[in-house]
Design an enzyme around this catalytic site. Sequence first.
Site, PDB file in Angstrom:
ATOM      1  N   LYS A  51       0.762  -1.166   0.105  1.00  0.00           N
ATOM      2  CA  LYS A  51       0.043   0.041   0.193  1.00  0.00           C
ATOM      3  C   LYS A  51       1.047   1.296  -0.106  1.00  0.00           C
ATOM      4  O   LYS A  51       0.525   2.379  -0.649  1.00  0.00           O
ATOM      5  CB  LYS A  51      -1.119  -0.033   1.252  1.00  0.00           C
ATOM      6  CG  LYS A  51      -2.185  -1.258   1.273  1.00  0.00           C
ATOM      7  CD  LYS A  51      -2.756  -0.948   2.474  1.00  0.00           C
ATOM      8  CE  LYS A  51      -2.046  -0.925   3.802  1.00  0.00           C
ATOM      9  NZ  LYS A  51      -1.340  -2.249   4.235  1.00  0.00           N
ATOM     10  N   ARG A  97      -8.613   1.185   9.542  1.00  0.00           N
ATOM     11  CA  ARG A  97      -8.403   0.144   9.831  1.00  0.00           C
ATOM     12  C   ARG A  97      -9.411  -0.750  10.845  1.00  0.00           C
ATOM     13  O   ARG A  97      -9.177  -1.948  10.980  1.00  0.00           O
ATOM     14  CB  ARG A  97      -6.723   0.036  10.730  1.00  0.00           C
ATOM     15  CG  ARG A  97      -5.602  -0.162   9.733  1.00  0.00           C
ATOM     16  CD  ARG A  97      -4.478  -0.098  10.603  1.00  0.00           C
ATOM     17  NE  ARG A  97      -3.316  -0.657  10.053  1.00  0.00           N
ATOM     18  CZ  ARG A  97      -2.227  -0.376   9.720  1.00  0.00           C
ATOM     19  NH1 ARG A  97      -2.282   1.236   9.384  1.00  0.00           N
ATOM     20  NH2 ARG A  97      -1.203  -1.075   9.452  1.00  0.00           N
ATOM     21  N   ARG A 127      12.143  -6.241   4.011  1.00  0.00           N
ATOM     22  CA  ARG A 127      11.917  -4.861   3.741  1.00  0.00           C
ATOM     23  C   ARG A 127      13.083  -3.922   4.720  1.00  0.00           C
ATOM     24  O   ARG A 127      13.026  -4.266   5.841  1.00  0.00           O
ATOM     25  CB  ARG A 127      10.618  -4.292   3.535  1.00  0.00           C
ATOM     26  CG  ARG A 127      10.171  -3.881   4.820  1.00  0.00           C
ATOM     27  CD  ARG A 127       8.741  -3.132   4.614  1.00  0.00           C
ATOM     28  NE  ARG A 127       7.947  -2.998   5.915  1.00  0.00           N
ATOM     29  CZ  ARG A 127       6.747  -2.539   5.859  1.00  0.00           C
ATOM     30  NH1 ARG A 127       6.140  -2.295   4.911  1.00  0.00           N
ATOM     31  NH2 ARG A 127       6.234  -2.442   7.039  1.00  0.00           N
ATOM     32  N   ARG A 173       0.370  -8.482  13.466  1.00  0.00           N
ATOM     33  CA  ARG A 173      -0.091  -7.432  12.665  1.00  0.00           C
ATOM     34  C   ARG A 173      -1.154  -8.366  11.927  1.00  0.00           C
ATOM     35  O   ARG A 173      -2.228  -7.794  11.319  1.00  0.00           O
ATOM     36  CB  ARG A 173       1.001  -6.763  11.734  1.00  0.00           C
ATOM     37  CG  ARG A 173       1.762  -5.587  12.865  1.00  0.00           C
ATOM     38  CD  ARG A 173       3.008  -5.346  12.460  1.00  0.00           C
ATOM     39  NE  ARG A 173       2.864  -4.496  11.053  1.00  0.00           N
ATOM     40  CZ  ARG A 173       3.933  -4.348  10.070  1.00  0.00           C
ATOM     41  NH1 ARG A 173       4.983  -5.175  10.401  1.00  0.00           N
ATOM     42  NH2 ARG A 173       3.786  -4.038   9.015  1.00  0.00           N
ATOM     43  N   ARG A 233      11.960  -1.879  10.356  1.00  0.00           N
ATOM     44  CA  ARG A 233      11.189  -1.306  11.041  1.00  0.00           C
ATOM     45  C   ARG A 233      11.029  -2.357  12.525  1.00  0.00           C
ATOM     46  O   ARG A 233      11.117  -3.446  12.266  1.00  0.00           O
ATOM     47  CB  ARG A 233       9.723  -1.189  10.278  1.00  0.00           C
ATOM     48  CG  ARG A 233       9.330   0.097   9.664  1.00  0.00           C
ATOM     49  CD  ARG A 233       8.186   0.046   9.008  1.00  0.00           C
ATOM     50  NE  ARG A 233       7.035  -0.177   9.691  1.00  0.00           N
ATOM     51  CZ  ARG A 233       5.855  -0.020   9.221  1.00  0.00           C
ATOM     52  NH1 ARG A 233       5.633   0.374   8.151  1.00  0.00           N
ATOM     53  NH2 ARG A 233       4.811  -0.712   9.844  1.00  0.00           N
TER      54      ARG A 233
HETATM   55  P1  AMP Z   1       1.780   0.875   8.968  1.00  0.00           P
HETATM   56  O1  AMP Z   1       3.008   1.866   8.779  1.00  0.00           O
HETATM   57  O2  AMP Z   1       0.373   1.409   8.135  1.00  0.00           O
HETATM   58  O3  AMP Z   1       2.062  -0.525   8.833  1.00  0.00           O
HETATM   59  O4  AMP Z   1       1.364   1.338  10.453  1.00  0.00           O
HETATM   60  C1  AMP Z   1       2.270   0.804  11.389  1.00  0.00           C
HETATM   61  C2  AMP Z   1       1.642   1.012  12.843  1.00  0.00           C
HETATM   62  O5  AMP Z   1       1.084   2.103  13.134  1.00  0.00           O
HETATM   63  C3  AMP Z   1       0.605  -0.001  12.903  1.00  0.00           C
HETATM   64  O6  AMP Z   1       1.034  -1.422  13.091  1.00  0.00           O
HETATM   65  C4  AMP Z   1      -0.419   0.583  14.026  1.00  0.00           C
HETATM   66  O7  AMP Z   1       0.190   0.272  15.303  1.00  0.00           O
HETATM   67  C5  AMP Z   1      -0.210   2.104  13.838  1.00  0.00           C
HETATM   68  N1  AMP Z   1      -1.111   2.549  12.806  1.00  0.00           N
HETATM   69  C6  AMP Z   1      -1.122   3.159  11.556  1.00  0.00           C
HETATM   70  N2  AMP Z   1      -2.304   3.351  11.155  1.00  0.00           N
HETATM   71  C7  AMP Z   1      -3.184   3.211  11.904  1.00  0.00           C
HETATM   72  C8  AMP Z   1      -4.499   3.097  11.936  1.00  0.00           C
HETATM   73  N3  AMP Z   1      -5.380   3.486  11.041  1.00  0.00           N
HETATM   74  N4  AMP Z   1      -5.507   2.604  13.262  1.00  0.00           N
HETATM   75  C9  AMP Z   1      -4.670   2.167  14.198  1.00  0.00           C
HETATM   76  N5  AMP Z   1      -3.124   1.873  14.268  1.00  0.00           N
HETATM   77  C10 AMP Z   1      -2.625   2.265  13.163  1.00  0.00           C
END
Ligand code: AMP
Length: 211
Positions: free
Chosen positions: A13, A88, A127, A167, A156
């Site tokens: 994404k 989410r 990654r 996740r 990360r």
């Molecule tokens: P991402 O970079 O989108 O994989 O997000 C990394 C982490 O940020 C996720 O595993 C959540 O802990 C938090 N996070 C990001 N976006 C959201 C969201 N829309 N709702 C809840 N937690 C989020």
Amino acid sequence: MIVVLLGPPGAGKGTQGERLAARLGIPKIATGDVLRAAVRDGTEQGLAAKAFMDRGDLVPDSVILGIMKEVLASPSAAKGAILDGVVRTVPQAEGLCMMLAELGRMVDKFLLFELDEDELVQRLSGRTVCDSCQTPYRGLEPGTTCEKCGGKLVRRKDDDPESIRNRLEVYRAQTEPVIEWTKEKKMSLIEIDASGELDEITDRAMKALEP
Ligand code: AMP
């Protein structure tokens, strides 16, 4: 145009959102990037979010909706936005649609990126991301220089095997119900095959965004 990118972690994404944003001339907004920047800057929001993020759990909806409110009110999102990693949960989806309705706007399309679970795990564990501009890379080691901004590539914290597993479970339990919700609400949701070459996937997504 407001486009929401849905799909499990590792489906691409972020990468595809960046490409779509460049082609459409609108910003890509990723709540994960906003939260990581808050953690790095040591803000109150960052401190509250860090433990959730490290475990691979979702940050509370109230925090995310607060971020979205600020983002949608900013001039940079006036022409539209690609929303990556938000929404989410069903309450986030409802909250976003309500906020947009108050602004006389709506989500134009949900794009659902789909990929086989083995490939998701493989992509996430292989990654690296730039610690400065957050650009993700495949097949480059930590310490490499980011070709976009000169920052340093890192792994990360939530890309370790245990967080990845969590996740994916969180995605199935809390985010997959959003797909059903879009169908119930008769919103436009298009499935995108997220396997193959980057350009191919971008073309599929651009095609899905045609009126
Ligand atoms: P991402 O970079 O989108 O994989 O997000 C990394 C982490 O940020 C996720 O595993 C959540 O802990 C938090 N996070 C990001 N976006 C959201 C969201 N829309 N709702 C809840 N937690 C989020």
